[in-house]
Design an enzyme around this catalytic site. Structure first.
Site, PDB file in Angstrom:
ATOM      1  N   ILE A 222       0.842  -1.208   0.000  1.00  0.00           N
ATOM      2  CA  ILE A 222       0.000   0.000   0.000  1.00  0.00           C
ATOM      3  C   ILE A 222       0.875   1.256   0.000  1.00  0.00           C
ATOM      4  O   ILE A 222       0.580   2.239  -0.701  1.00  0.00           O
ATOM      5  CB  ILE A 222      -0.927  -0.006   1.233  1.00  0.00           C
TER       6      ILE A 222
ATOM      7  N   GLY B 109       2.273   2.849  -3.276  1.00  0.00           N
ATOM      8  CA  GLY B 109       1.453   3.764  -4.079  1.00  0.00           C
ATOM      9  C   GLY B 109       0.958   4.952  -3.289  1.00  0.00           C
ATOM     10  O   GLY B 109       0.559   5.965  -3.858  1.00  0.00           O
ATOM     11  N   HIS B 110       0.972   4.842  -1.959  1.00  0.00           N
ATOM     12  CA  HIS B 110       0.362   5.874  -1.116  1.00  0.00           C
ATOM     13  C   HIS B 110       1.358   6.305  -0.046  1.00  0.00           C
ATOM     14  O   HIS B 110       1.237   5.873   1.106  1.00  0.00           O
ATOM     15  CB  HIS B 110      -0.916   5.318  -0.474  1.00  0.00           C
ATOM     16  N   PHE B 111       2.365   7.142  -0.332  1.00  0.00           N
ATOM     17  CA  PHE B 111       2.673   7.667  -1.653  1.00  0.00           C
ATOM     18  C   PHE B 111       4.136   7.362  -1.941  1.00  0.00           C
ATOM     19  O   PHE B 111       4.905   7.233  -0.979  1.00  0.00           O
ATOM     20  CB  PHE B 111       2.463   9.182  -1.681  1.00  0.00           C
TER      21      PHE B 111
ATOM     22  N   LEU C 284       2.251   6.969   3.634  1.00  0.00           N
ATOM     23  CA  LEU C 284       1.239   7.424   4.597  1.00  0.00           C
ATOM     24  C   LEU C 284       0.154   6.377   4.709  1.00  0.00           C
ATOM     25  O   LEU C 284      -0.247   5.772   3.717  1.00  0.00           O
ATOM     26  CB  LEU C 284       0.574   8.722   4.110  1.00  0.00           C
TER      27      LEU C 284
END
Lengths: 92, 152
Positions: free
Chosen positions: B34, B37-39, B44
């Protein structure tokens, strides 16, 4: 029309984004006003809070599902207002 | 947290089901796809997962409050606020308090604390219904016993 009817019609109009004028004591909350289960949960919460009651929706639905009552008994606005008045009276 | 299993809390710190309060602990994993991609370059914890974390916390309490005979399903979230960044490795304290219990639904106010400071809060509404299948109930009971439910 009763104060209770006016109060719940106001709640439904605001919660479900329905024109207040279209809500009458003869309106069926589901069939005529198109209130879905999530919106009805919102309406129930608002009514519970406003009148300090706990609308026994589960018990009502059980009666309907078991054929001991018709949806009209609880979900036609005039009947719903009368049921709420009974709950308020029972609360004292 | 075991993000791959959508388990957003690690265990119960305190719970008073009768009173309608619960505190859970949750540690954000240091690694997860996760965060790729975030970020990229600035990992985060997504706000939607913090919301789920709050929802699961209240759900544990509602489950216990209903004698493990009913399941709480997320129905609505109001006034969700994400006040600060939550990053990999953070330890969180998740609080939830029952504010209203209706027929077939419940409402909780929840918040997440990091180092004693609120990083997220929301009002969360649940549908509270009988377990839709015996299998789900059995699996939930087995799961919540690992989470520290005293009565399960």
């Amino acid at each position: 029309m009763s104060d209770t009817f006016d109060a719940i019609a106001d709640i439904i109009a605001e919660t479900c984004n329905i024109e207040r004028e279209t809500i009458t004591p003869e309106s069926h909350a589901i069939d005529d006003l198109g209130i879905d289960s999530l919106d009805f949960l919102d309406v129930t919460f608002a009514i519970d809070k406003k009148f300090g009651i706990k609308m026994p929706v589960e018990a009502w639905m059980k009666e309907v599902n078991e054929g001991r009552a018709a949806t009209e008994d609880y979900f036609v606005m005039g009947n719903l207002a009368a049921k709420i008045d009974e709950l308020r009276a029972a609360k004292g | 947290m075991r993000l791959e299993y959508f388990q957003l809390v690690d265990g119960i710190e305190t719970m008073d089901a009768e009173k309608g309060t619960i505190v859970c602990r949750a540690t954000v994993p240091t690694e997860s796809t996760i965060f790729e991609g975030h970020f990229p370059g600035h990992p985060l914890m997504p706000g939607v997962l913090l919301l789920e974390c709050m929802a699961q916390t209240g759900g544990h309490m509602i489950l216990a409050r209903n004698g493990y005979e009913k399941m709480a399903f997320l129905a609505q979230a109001d006034r969700a606020k994400f006040r600060g960044f939550v990053v990999p490795g953070d330890s969180l304290e998740v609080h939830s308090e029952l504010t209203h219990e209706g027929s077939g639904y419940a409402v909780c106010k929840a918040r997440i604390l990091k180092d004693g400071k609120a990083v997220a809060d929301a009002e969360i509404r649940y549908r509270v219904v009988p377990f839709p299948s015996p299998e789900l109930r059995d699996k939930m009971l087995a799961f919540v016993r690992t989470m520290g439910h005293p009565q399960a």
